[in-house]
Scaffold this motif. Structure first.
Motif, PDB file in Angstrom:
ATOM      1  N   ASP A 240       0.833  -1.201   0.000  1.00  0.00           N
ATOM      2  CA  ASP A 240       0.000   0.000   0.000  1.00  0.00           C
ATOM      3  C   ASP A 240       0.871   1.257   0.000  1.00  0.00           C
ATOM      4  O   ASP A 240       2.059   1.223   0.353  1.00  0.00           O
ATOM      5  CB  ASP A 240      -0.917   0.024   1.220  1.00  0.00           C
ATOM      6  N   VAL A 241       0.271   2.367  -0.378  1.00  0.00           N
ATOM      7  CA  VAL A 241       0.938   3.667  -0.368  1.00  0.00           C
ATOM      8  C   VAL A 241       0.143   4.603   0.528  1.00  0.00           C
ATOM      9  O   VAL A 241      -1.082   4.668   0.432  1.00  0.00           O
ATOM     10  CB  VAL A 241       1.038   4.258  -1.787  1.00  0.00           C
ATOM     11  N   GLU A 242       0.839   5.309   1.398  1.00  0.00           N
ATOM     12  CA  GLU A 242       0.190   6.241   2.307  1.00  0.00           C
ATOM     13  C   GLU A 242       0.695   7.641   2.013  1.00  0.00           C
ATOM     14  O   GLU A 242       1.900   7.857   1.934  1.00  0.00           O
ATOM     15  CB  GLU A 242       0.497   5.845   3.755  1.00  0.00           C
ATOM     16  N   PRO A 243      -0.203   8.622   1.853  1.00  0.00           N
ATOM     17  CA  PRO A 243       0.255   9.996   1.595  1.00  0.00           C
ATOM     18  C   PRO A 243       0.971  10.578   2.795  1.00  0.00           C
ATOM     19  O   PRO A 243       0.856  10.086   3.918  1.00  0.00           O
ATOM     20  CB  PRO A 243      -1.052  10.743   1.307  1.00  0.00           C
ATOM     21  N   ALA A 244       1.711  11.664   2.553  1.00  0.00           N
ATOM     22  CA  ALA A 244       2.498  12.286   3.622  1.00  0.00           C
ATOM     23  C   ALA A 244       1.627  12.817   4.742  1.00  0.00           C
ATOM     24  O   ALA A 244       2.051  12.846   5.893  1.00  0.00           O
ATOM     25  CB  ALA A 244       3.355  13.411   3.055  1.00  0.00           C
ATOM     26  N   PHE A 245       0.404  13.244   4.412  1.00  0.00           N
ATOM     27  CA  PHE A 245      -0.519  13.776   5.413  1.00  0.00           C
ATOM     28  C   PHE A 245      -1.905  13.181   5.214  1.00  0.00           C
ATOM     29  O   PHE A 245      -2.329  12.917   4.090  1.00  0.00           O
ATOM     30  CB  PHE A 245      -0.643  15.307   5.311  1.00  0.00           C
ATOM     31  N   GLN A 246      -2.596  13.001   6.321  1.00  0.00           N
ATOM     32  CA  GLN A 246      -4.030  12.783   6.280  1.00  0.00           C
ATOM     33  C   GLN A 246      -4.678  14.041   6.839  1.00  0.00           C
ATOM     34  O   GLN A 246      -4.393  14.454   7.964  1.00  0.00           O
ATOM     35  CB  GLN A 246      -4.453  11.571   7.104  1.00  0.00           C
ATOM     36  N   VAL A 247      -5.545  14.646   6.057  1.00  0.00           N
ATOM     37  CA  VAL A 247      -6.201  15.896   6.435  1.00  0.00           C
ATOM     38  C   VAL A 247      -7.663  15.608   6.737  1.00  0.00           C
ATOM     39  O   VAL A 247      -8.401  15.119   5.883  1.00  0.00           O
ATOM     40  CB  VAL A 247      -6.090  16.943   5.309  1.00  0.00           C
ATOM     41  N   HIS A 248      -8.072  15.915   7.966  1.00  0.00           N
ATOM     42  CA  HIS A 248      -9.473  15.732   8.354  1.00  0.00           C
ATOM     43  C   HIS A 248     -10.113  17.095   8.583  1.00  0.00           C
ATOM     44  O   HIS A 248      -9.642  17.888   9.390  1.00  0.00           O
ATOM     45  CB  HIS A 248      -9.588  14.894   9.629  1.00  0.00           C
ATOM     46  N   ARG A 249     -11.192  17.358   7.867  1.00  0.00           N
ATOM     47  CA  ARG A 249     -11.947  18.606   7.994  1.00  0.00           C
ATOM     48  C   ARG A 249     -12.951  18.441   9.132  1.00  0.00           C
ATOM     49  O   ARG A 249     -13.998  17.827   8.961  1.00  0.00           O
ATOM     50  CB  ARG A 249     -12.662  18.906   6.677  1.00  0.00           C
ATOM     51  N   TYR A 250     -12.599  18.964  10.306  1.00  0.00           N
ATOM     52  CA  TYR A 250     -13.522  18.883  11.451  1.00  0.00           C
ATOM     53  C   TYR A 250     -14.762  19.719  11.180  1.00  0.00           C
ATOM     54  O   TYR A 250     -15.885  19.292  11.442  1.00  0.00           O
ATOM     55  CB  TYR A 250     -12.811  19.369  12.713  1.00  0.00           C
ATOM     56  N   ASP A 251     -14.546  20.921  10.695  1.00  0.00           N
ATOM     57  CA  ASP A 251     -15.619  21.748  10.157  1.00  0.00           C
ATOM     58  C   ASP A 251     -14.979  22.686   9.143  1.00  0.00           C
ATOM     59  O   ASP A 251     -13.783  22.561   8.844  1.00  0.00           O
ATOM     60  CB  ASP A 251     -16.391  22.509  11.256  1.00  0.00           C
ATOM     61  N   GLU A 252     -15.748  23.598   8.591  1.00  0.00           N
ATOM     62  CA  GLU A 252     -15.246  24.449   7.513  1.00  0.00           C
ATOM     63  C   GLU A 252     -14.022  25.260   7.921  1.00  0.00           C
ATOM     64  O   GLU A 252     -13.202  25.615   7.076  1.00  0.00           O
ATOM     65  CB  GLU A 252     -16.359  25.397   7.062  1.00  0.00           C
ATOM     66  N   HIS A 253     -13.857  25.515   9.210  1.00  0.00           N
ATOM     67  CA  HIS A 253     -12.795  26.408   9.675  1.00  0.00           C
ATOM     68  C   HIS A 253     -11.746  25.699  10.531  1.00  0.00           C
ATOM     69  O   HIS A 253     -10.884  26.369  11.102  1.00  0.00           O
ATOM     70  CB  HIS A 253     -13.416  27.550  10.496  1.00  0.00           C
ATOM     71  N   THR A 254     -11.807  24.384  10.626  1.00  0.00           N
ATOM     72  CA  THR A 254     -10.955  23.641  11.555  1.00  0.00           C
ATOM     73  C   THR A 254     -10.470  22.357  10.908  1.00  0.00           C
ATOM     74  O   THR A 254     -11.286  21.529  10.478  1.00  0.00           O
ATOM     75  CB  THR A 254     -11.729  23.284  12.842  1.00  0.00           C
TER      76      THR A 254
END
Length: 295
Positions: free
Chosen positions: A37-51
């Motif tokens: 498998d390949v994993e990106p350098a970051f996992q980005v989670h959008r908690y809400d529109e501003h966070t």
């Protein structure tokens, strides 16, 4: 004009903490040996529109630290820059710039400031700082205590709570030495997050100065109990779901992790545990964390 595309300042005061946020996320925890498998350098989670809650990949660094990006009406705060400075392996500025572009488009903005600050000064939280050198409208806060005190406006470190206004989104910052001398915690009323760096998280809590550590925890508990804290958010996951069992240092695959977020009750448990082991240097394992008292 929709909320997703507006030039109006965001109301960060009404109905806090926001009910729109979600931590329904399965964090990437490394790649199973032999999986291909390949994993990106970051996992980005959008908690809400501003966070945004961001995790650096374990394939880049076993530390896999969490970063936080908070948008206000006038400027944003990036808290920590990760454990790897090489932009080819860990393009933290590129990732932040992409999130900026999305937010600015939604809010019809062309210019917007960024503050890059740190939960504390250890290398796995500041390695990406050089990527932000020369970025327009960007302030990178120094990692020594004097720089931290000066930027945030502390006059009685650490025994006070100061504010950083991102434009209606007013963060409350307090010093929490004990793990590291310049450590800070940030209470964000909008999200209900209490951001605690490496002082409180589901993992190995390394204590340099146990009296200072206990004092910091006492103040964190009082702050959390007096405010509407929804989640206590640290910067690593090192425990497994088995009570009292952590993954060994250097582990790059952690398939049985607990959630990142902890509760105010667990924060109190850590305070009580630190008091209990204060006179006993060494390693002390508890169900949800371990305290390493001393070098």
């Amino acid at each position: 004009m929709s909320a997703e595309s507006s030039t109006e300042p965001v109301d960060f005061l009404r109905g806090v903490p926001t009910k729109s946020g979600s931590l329904e996320v399965s964090w990437r925890h490394g790649i199973a040996p032999g999986s291909g498998d390949v994993e990106p350098a970051f996992q980005v989670h959008r908690y809400d529109e501003h966070t945004y809650v961001i995790r650096q990949s374990k394939t880049v660094s076993y530390e896999a630290p969490f970063l936080y990006l908070l948008f206000g009406s006038d400027r944003a705060l990036l808290l920590d820059t990760g454990a790897t400075g090489d932009p080819a392996l860990c393009p933290v500025r590129e990732m932040v710039d992409q999130l900026f572009a999305t937010w600015l488009t939604r809010h019809r903005r062309t210019s917007y400031a960024l503050v890059v600050a740190h939960t504390h000064g250890h290398s796995d939280h500041v390695a990406g700082d050089p990527q932000f050198e020369g970025r327009s409208e960007t302030t990178v806060v120094g990692i020594d205590r004097r720089s931290v005190e000066g930027f945030f406006g502390f006059s009685r470190w650490p025994d006070e709570v100061v504010q950083l206004d991102l434009g209606g989104r007013v963060l409350e910052i307090t010093g929490i030495p004990g793990h590291e001398d310049s450590s800070i915690a940030i209470l964000d009323p909008w999200s209900g997050f209490l951001l605690t760096g490496d002082t409180v998280y589901p993992g190995r809590l390394y204590v340099q100065d146990i009296p200072a550590f206990i004092d910091s925890l006492e103040r964190l508990v009082r702050l959390a109990e007096s405010r509407r804290v929804r989640h206590v958010m640290g910067c690593h996951i090192e425990m497994s779901r088995a009570a009292g069992r952590d993954y060994p240092v250097g582990t790059t695959y952690q398939p049985d992790e607990p959630p990142l977020q902890m509760t105010v009750t667990q924060l109190g448990d850590i305070r009580d545990a630190a008091v209990a082991v204060a006179g006993s240097p060494g390693v002390h394992a508890f169900d949800d964390f371990a305290i390493f008292n001393g070098p």
